[in-house]
Write an enzyme that holds these catalytic residues in place. Sequence first.
Site, PDB file in Angstrom:
ATOM      1  N   ASP A  79     -37.603  14.151 -27.390  1.00  0.00           N
ATOM      2  CA  ASP A  79     -38.044  13.809 -28.754  1.00  0.00           C
ATOM      3  C   ASP A  79     -38.607  12.390 -28.813  1.00  0.00           C
ATOM      4  OD1 ASP A  79     -35.588  12.475 -28.378  1.00  0.00           O
ATOM      5  OD2 ASP A  79     -35.331  12.322 -30.548  1.00  0.00           O
TER       6      ASP A  79
ATOM      7  N   LEU B 210     -30.849  14.473 -24.509  1.00  0.00           N
ATOM      8  CA  LEU B 210     -29.709  14.811 -25.375  1.00  0.00           C
ATOM      9  C   LEU B 210     -29.929  14.369 -26.831  1.00  0.00           C
ATOM     10  CD1 LEU B 210     -26.707  15.650 -25.859  1.00  0.00           C
ATOM     11  CD2 LEU B 210     -26.079  13.345 -25.122  1.00  0.00           C
TER      12      LEU B 210
ATOM     13  N   LYS C 143     -36.309   5.095 -29.569  1.00  0.00           N
ATOM     14  CA  LYS C 143     -35.872   6.394 -29.058  1.00  0.00           C
ATOM     15  C   LYS C 143     -36.104   6.489 -27.553  1.00  0.00           C
ATOM     16  CE  LYS C 143     -36.259   9.194 -33.211  1.00  0.00           C
ATOM     17  NZ  LYS C 143     -37.049  10.227 -33.887  1.00  0.00           N
TER      18      LYS C 143
END
Length: 229
Positions: A174, A12, A47
């Site tokens: 990502d 997401l 991340k």
Amino acid sequence: MATDLQAVIFDLDGVITNTAEYHFLAWKKLANELRIPFSKECNEELKGISRMESLEKILACGGRKYDFSESEKMSLAAKKNEHYQRLIEEITPRDILPGIQAFISAIKRASLKLGVASASKNALTVLNALALQSEFDCIVDAKEIKNGKPHPEIFLEAAKLLNVDPAGCIGIEDSQAGIKAIKAAGMYAVAIGEKDVFGNADLVVTTTAELSFEYIKKCYDMKLQNSDK
Ligand code: BG6
Ligand code: MG
């Protein structure tokens, strides 16, 4: 990899919407309050990983690893989450990243299943704000798993809920932790970002605007054919 494509599973934050930036801003605010240096470079390492793991890394980066008790760390993480939740209050469907809507539509036209595998406990709130929740056949978030990315659990759980073979799934991410998780789950990994960062991905596109379902499916099918030889 030895089966026809059955599903696409999305990360997401930073894939469907730019909440990766909001996570950065919320951590930055906390780091400033603690007078800890925190850069975009250090943020890259956060991340895809959980809130508590992120906090540990920030404290270590700033040389404050041993300065807080467990309960103080819980309070710091809660504070970051308050900063983050304030930022995501502003999210609307206009914040869906370029190319994502068309990509989702193309996947649906191909009658494939769609899932979300997010390390964020705020995933449902964000998907609701984007008015995208009903587009997905399953949404797995950090609340439902024991092991965070790069462990494959979250992607395997999504495949299980979708009732598909992990080998017939494409995962989109990502983060490096996320790409590792997709590969460890035995799925085809598509990374969003710079090519040199994602050497282990099957395919890398620089931005979500470049996500063409036809092209990705072609690359997936080519890999499938080669693995059959
Ligand atoms: C991931 C993000 O999706 O979720 C991380 O990439 C974030 O940056 C993690 O720390 C946990 O999010 P939350 O909303 O549970 O604090
Ligand atoms: Mg992400």
